[in-house]
Each structure stands twice: as structure tokens, then as C-alpha cells.
Design an enzyme around this catalytic site. Structure first.
Site, short mmCIF file in Angstrom:
data_model
loop_
_atom_site.label_atom_id
_atom_site.label_comp_id
_atom_site.label_asym_id
_atom_site.label_seq_id
_atom_site.Cartn_x
_atom_site.Cartn_y
_atom_site.Cartn_z
N LYS A 1 36.31 -80.83 57.52
CA LYS A 1 35.83 -80.85 58.91
C LYS A 1 34.30 -80.97 58.92
O LYS A 1 33.74 -81.80 59.59
CB LYS A 1 36.29 -79.57 59.63
CG LYS A 1 35.80 -79.49 61.05
CD LYS A 1 36.24 -78.23 61.73
CE LYS A 1 35.51 -78.09 63.06
NZ LYS A 1 35.77 -76.84 63.75
N GLU B 1 33.06 -77.20 47.32
CA GLU B 1 34.20 -77.53 46.45
C GLU B 1 34.69 -78.96 46.71
O GLU B 1 34.94 -79.73 45.77
CB GLU B 1 35.36 -76.56 46.68
CG GLU B 1 35.10 -75.13 46.25
CD GLU B 1 34.54 -74.26 47.35
OE1 GLU B 1 33.86 -74.79 48.26
OE2 GLU B 1 34.78 -73.04 47.33
N GLY C 1 39.39 -75.01 61.37
CA GLY C 1 39.95 -75.46 60.09
C GLY C 1 41.36 -74.98 59.84
O GLY C 1 42.25 -75.76 59.50
N ARG C 2 41.61 -73.68 60.03
CA ARG C 2 42.94 -73.13 59.68
C ARG C 2 44.01 -73.48 60.71
O ARG C 2 45.17 -73.12 60.55
CB ARG C 2 42.85 -71.63 59.45
CG ARG C 2 42.22 -70.83 60.58
CD ARG C 2 41.90 -69.42 60.12
NE ARG C 2 41.18 -68.65 61.13
CZ ARG C 2 39.87 -68.67 61.32
NH1 ARG C 2 39.11 -69.48 60.59
NH2 ARG C 2 39.30 -67.91 62.23
N GLU D 1 42.02 -64.78 57.75
CA GLU D 1 40.69 -65.31 58.08
C GLU D 1 40.42 -65.09 59.58
O GLU D 1 39.29 -64.94 60.01
CB GLU D 1 40.58 -66.79 57.72
CG GLU D 1 39.17 -67.34 57.77
CD GLU D 1 39.00 -68.68 57.08
OE1 GLU D 1 38.68 -68.71 55.87
OE2 GLU D 1 39.19 -69.72 57.74
N HIS E 1 64.13 -59.98 43.28
CA HIS E 1 64.08 -59.63 41.86
C HIS E 1 62.66 -59.38 41.40
O HIS E 1 62.38 -59.35 40.20
CB HIS E 1 64.72 -60.76 41.03
CG HIS E 1 66.18 -60.94 41.36
ND1 HIS E 1 67.18 -60.24 40.72
CD2 HIS E 1 66.78 -61.70 42.31
CE1 HIS E 1 68.35 -60.59 41.24
NE2 HIS E 1 68.14 -61.47 42.21
N LYS F 1 29.24 -67.71 50.11
CA LYS F 1 28.77 -69.08 49.86
C LYS F 1 27.27 -69.08 49.56
O LYS F 1 26.79 -69.78 48.67
CB LYS F 1 29.04 -69.97 51.08
CG LYS F 1 30.51 -70.26 51.35
CD LYS F 1 30.63 -71.21 52.54
CE LYS F 1 32.05 -71.33 53.03
NZ LYS F 1 32.19 -72.06 54.29
O1 F6P Z 1 36.35 -70.90 54.04
C1 F6P Z 1 35.79 -71.17 55.27
C2 F6P Z 1 36.19 -72.47 55.84
O2 F6P Z 1 35.26 -72.81 56.82
C3 F6P Z 1 37.60 -72.49 56.41
O3 F6P Z 1 37.71 -71.92 57.64
C4 F6P Z 1 37.90 -73.94 56.38
O4 F6P Z 1 39.25 -74.19 56.56
C5 F6P Z 1 37.39 -74.30 55.01
O5 F6P Z 1 36.21 -73.52 54.88
C6 F6P Z 1 37.12 -75.74 54.74
O6 F6P Z 1 36.13 -76.26 55.60
P1 F6P Z 1 35.88 -77.81 55.75
O7 F6P Z 1 37.11 -78.42 56.31
O8 F6P Z 1 34.71 -77.92 56.67
O9 F6P Z 1 35.57 -78.36 54.39
#
Ligand code: F6P
Length: 521
Positions: free
Chosen positions: A200, A206, A260-261, A346, A377, A489
Site C-alpha cells: 500500500k 521487507e 492494510g489488514r 493489530e 492431538h 521499524k
Molecule cells: O506492519 C504494519 C503494516 O503497516 C501493516 O498494517 C500492513 O499490512 C503492512 O505493514 C504492510 O504495509 P504495506 O502494504 O504498506 O507494505
């Protein structure tokens, strides 16, 4: 207009619930089914293909009444309306929260419609082989590069709807762990692989690192002009995606008002669209839309998300249960729990209320679990005989998708047996051996759904989305921000600089300094 901001513990119903809790907390209530006529039906909600039986809970008609009063007192109805109207209810980020608009087929926003159309055309070309790679071959593999909400939702849905899938193999790279990237690459052919970079913000470390590694790998076999055939992006940040080298026509936009979520319904769901086809993706959205209408309009005592939210608050805040388990009796829902962990934890892991005050009551539940029967189990021993109270959601389906009735009957026999055993224990049985005694009274919600279809999956996901929102309203917190992930972060920038400069002294904390020193050895 702001969300109502009422401290739930100051309401009349909360005080009454505290007294009521004292009266019933030690009662062995297994026999409510014999004492109360129609106990099961009185605590059941039936809606479309969903049948929720919440009768095996430590609550009475009085509990339910008081919980429903609580929902009224904290003005839950008003809050729901504000969300659907697109008010800026994510106040700390100054944003509206409109993932529901992504599936509102009655009044769909033009930008949502046009993105869906773009997703449809693109996914159809990839599936039918019209979209060719740089050597003229059709696409066989898709790699979704994204993390958090840009990974967990699509990954979960692609797995859950595997039955409806096609020939395309979908891979997910989220972790910045280079070993995972390398492992994934081993099976990929750059000529037939499509990469979807999903972020987003297009600033997530990452994702950007992994996307670059994959692009570099691709360019060892192809020319720069071939990138456009193999890399597409999903983002709000078009400029950053272009700067990465993806042309605008290959960028699937999303809106700032999609968290995002909660974004699997947006262009973030492009991998889902490719995996199961646009029609199934649209049915997923339809199912969520149906649940949205239910949440908005059903009376609270018949409202699935509201009922589940209230039960959860009852255990979290009165019984002081710290965790909740979710056990789906479907291997297809293998990834449901990790997805829900982000959505729920979150969102509701907050300790400042909507007035900016420190909270002195419990919020966000810890959710965990796995699929049944595997869970039986593994950790069910603790559910049955442990000292902790762990309310559990059981999710099961009446129909088996592949028609293996023998297995399905055994699976579902276990599904029904567990909720009964957890509730009844060995109550009223003459068990002499204390090690073989089960206290029972372990609460469960049973969600029996007709069949795992894209539509029902959409409704199921939306059910939990709305449940967590209702809980956030009751707890007087902002569910839609996530400031808690920011500090880590920032610190990671310092630790990376200490590692790259081989200078552990850049860190202030002695423990961290020593750890980095050891790592650098
Ligand atoms: O970990 C925080 C966060 O902002 C999440 O809410 C989000 O889903 C994720 O990082 C990834 O963010 P982006 O889609 O901006 O890479």
C-alpha cells in the site's frame, strides 16, 4: 463527527454485568440444557448458509440482555453507521475506513469499479495464456511480494479456495529472510513467472528489499525492457512503484481509505483473482457485502458479529480470559488463524482510549489456533483439563468439497464431539480417578456453514472484521490505526546501521550492543 467515546466501565450495564458475573462465575452450568427449555435454539442465530450456536457458553438470558444494553450504551449502532458512511473514524491517521466500499455492489464507487475491471481483464489474460512472458511463453507461476495485510489475506484466501483454482501456481514471499526467497526461486523459471509487488505504502522495507532481489534475479536472465511483462504492482503510491521500474499501466491502484489488514478485497487481491478467476473473486466480495448488510441492519440480538463480539467481551473483561482459540475443521482454512491474528491483534492491541487516556481494563484478545482435527492431538488437552479458560470458536462445513463423505463424517463427528465434551466434561458421572476428571463448562461457539464457497468465505472473513470493530467500539479504542508497529521499524534502522558499519557501539542498550557484537563475530 467523531466516534462516540464512552468508557465502558462507567456504563450502568457494565456495573450490572460485574454483579451478575459474581453471581454466576462459579456455577456449574452444564445442566442448563435440561433446566432451560429451548436453551439451544434460544442461543442460536441462523443467517443465510450460517448457523451459529452459542448455547454452550457461560451465559444466561440475563447476561445476554446486559451485554446488549452495553452495546446500546456505548452507542455501537451510531459507530457502525459512521463507519459505513465513510466518516474519518480512523482519527489518529485522519482517514475514513471503507474496506466495505470495495464490496458495495449497490453503490460502487467509480474508482473501485474501474480497478475491478482492470483486475478482471488482467487476470483473464494471465489465466488463458494471452499474457505472455518475454520468450513468448504463458505464465505458470505468480509470486506475490508483500507483507502483513499485503500478504496474509491473499495467502489465506488462495489456500482456502484452492478447490476453485486453476493451473497457476501462486507463491508468497513476505519474510525478508533471504533463505526463503532463495528457496522459492529454486522452482521458478523467469520466462514464465509473474511478480506482483504489493505494498500500500510502497515504503515497506521487507517488500522493497525482496522485490529488488527478485528483479535482479530476473534481470540476470532477461533484458530491462522485459520487466514490464513480468512485474506488476499494487499500491496507493504510484510514484514509488514507477520509480521501482513498473510502468503506470501495470500498477493496480488502491485507496488510502483501505487499511492494510482489510485490503484483500482491493487490488491487493490480484493474486486471488489470478488463482481462482475473477468470477470467484467477485463472489468472495458478494459474500462480504451480504455480511456488511447484515451487520448494518440486523437487530443486535440476531446480529452475528455483534453477538460474537459481546461474548468475547464477556470472557475477556469479566472472566478475565486472556486468549481465544479459533479452530476450523477444514484443511482449506489452514491459514485463517495467522490472517485473523493480524486483523484482530493489530487492530485491538491498544491501551489508550479514544479520549487519549490510559486504559485500566483489558482490551485486545490474543487469538490463536489451528485446524481440527490436528489441534485435538496438539493442544486440546489444555482446553479440556488445563487451568485456563479459553473460549473457542469452532468453524465447520456441512458439505465436503471433494465428496469424500467417509472422511468428512469423521471430521464433523469430531467437530461436534469436542464442543460437547468441552461443555459437559464428566459432570454428573461417577469418575473415581481425579486425573480422568473433566470439569467441563468450557465455552465454545459453533459456526456451522453449509459449504466452503467463495461467497461463504467472504461472509466469514467479514464476520470477524465486524466482530473486531464492534469490540473496539466497546473498549473505546481506535481499531484502525497501528502505531505500535512503528517503533520497532525505527529501531531496526539503527540496528542495521550498527551491523553494516560493524559498530555495535551505535546502540545505547548494553544487551543489544553485546548481541550485535556476538552476531558480528
Ligand atoms: O506492519 C504494519 C503494516 O503497516 C501493516 O498494517 C500492513 O499490512 C503492512 O505493514 C504492510 O504495509 P504495506 O502494504 O504498506 O507494505
Amino acid at each position: 463527527m467523531s466516534l462516540p467515546s464512552i468508557n465502558p466501565t462507567n456504563t450502568e450495564s457494565w456495573k450490572l454485568l460485574l454483579n451478575h458475573y459474581k453471581e454466576i462465575k462459579n456455577l456449574a452450568v452444564q445442566d442448563v440444557f435440561t433446566k432451560e427449555s429451548n436453551r439451544a435454539l434460544n442461543f442460536t442465530v441462523e443467517w443465510q448458509d450460517f448457523y451459529l450456536d452459542y448455547s454452550k457458553n457461560r451465559l444466561t438470558g440475563e447476561t445476554r440482555k446486559l451485554l446488549l444494553d452495553l452495546a446500546e450504551e456505548v452507542k455501537l449502532k451510531e459507530a457502525i453507521e459512521q463507519q459505513f458512511e465513510g466518516k474519518k473514524i480512523n482519527e489518529t491517521e485522519g482517514r475514513a475506513v471503507l474496506h466495505t466500499a470495495l464490496r458495495d455492489f449497490d453503490t460502487m464507487k467509480p474508482e473501485v469499479k474501474s480497478t475491478l475491471h482492470k483486475m478482471k481483464l488482467f487476470s483473464e489474460e494471465v489465466i488463458d495464456g494471452t499474457h505472455k512472458g518475454f520468450t513468448g511463453k504463458p505464465i505458470t507461476d505468480i509470486v506475490n511480494i508483500g507483507i502483513g495485510g499485503s500478504h496474509l489475506g491473499p495467502d489465506m484466501v488462495v489456500d482456502a479456495l484452492k478447490f476453485y483454482g486453476n493451473h497457476l501456481k501462486i507463491h508468497f514471499i513476505a519474510n525478508v529472510d533471504g533463505d526463503h526467497v532463495s528457496e522459492t526461486l529454486k522452482s521458478l523459471n523467469p520466462e514464465t513467472t509473474l511478480f506482483i509487488v504489493v505494498s500500500k505504502s510502497f515504503t515497506t522495507q521487507e517488500t522493497l528489499v525482496n522485490a529488488k532481489v527478485l528483479k535482479d534475479w530476473f534481470l540476470t536472465k532477461a533484458e530491462p525492457q522485459d520487466v514490464q511483462k513480468h512485474f506488476v504492482a499494487v499500491s496507493v503510491n504510484i510514484a514509488a512503484a514507477e520509480a521501482f521500474g513498473i510502468s503506470e499501466k501495470n500498477i493496480f491502484p488502491m485507496q488510502d481509505w483501505v487499511g492494510g489488514r482489510f485490503s484483500l478485497w482491493s487490488s491487493v487481491g490480484l493474486s486471488i483473482c489470478c488463482a481462482v478467476g475473477y468470477q470467484n473473486f467477485e463472489e468472495l466480495l458478494q459474500g462480504a457485502f451480504e455480511m456488511d448488510k447484515h451487520f448494518k441492519s440486523a437487530e443486535f440480538d440476531q446480529n452475528l458479529p455483534v453477538i460474537l463480539a459481546l461474548i468475547s467481551v464477556w470472557y475477556n473483561n469479566f472472566f478475565e480470559a486472556e486468549t481465544e482459540a479459533i479452530v476450523a475443521y477444514s484443511q482449506y482454512l489452514n491459514k485463517l488463524v495467522p490472517y485473523l491474528q493480524q486483523a484482530i491483534m493489530e487492530s485491538n492491541g491498544k491501551s489508550t482510549d479514544r479520549n487519549g487516556n490510559k486504559i485500566n481494563y483489558q482490551t485486545g484478545t490474543i487469538v490463536w489456533g489451528n485446524v481440527g482435527t490436528n489441534s485435538q492431538h496438539a493442544y486440546f488437552q489444555l482446553l479440556h483439563q488445563g487451568t485456563k479458560l479459553i473460549p473457542t470458536d469452532f468453524i465447520g462445513f456441512s458439505e465436503s468439497l471433494n465428496g469424500n463423505i467417509g472422511n468428512h463424517n469423521i471430521l464433523m463427528a469430531n467437530f461436534f464431539a469436542q464442543t460437547e465434551a468441552l461443555w459437559a466434561g464428566t459432570y454428573n458421572q461417577d469418575v473415581q480417578n481425579s486425573f480422568k476428571t473433566f470439569d467441563g463448562c468450557k465455552p465454545t461457539n459453533t459456526l456451522l456453514i453449509k459449504k466452503l464457497t467463495p461467497k461463504n468465505l467472504g461472509s466469514l472473513i467479514a464476520l470477524y472484521e465486524h466482530k473486531l470493530f464492534a469490540q473496539g467500539i466497546i473498549w473505546n479504542i481506535f481499531s484502525y490505526d497501528q502505531w505500535g508497529v512503528e517503533l520497532g521499524k525505527t529501531v531496526a534502522k539503527d540496528t542495521l546501521s550498527a551491523i553494516e558499519n560493524k559498530d555495535s557501539g551505535l546502540m545505547e542498550n548494553e544487551s543489544t550492543q553485546n548481541l550485535i557484537k556476538k552476531f558480528l563475530e
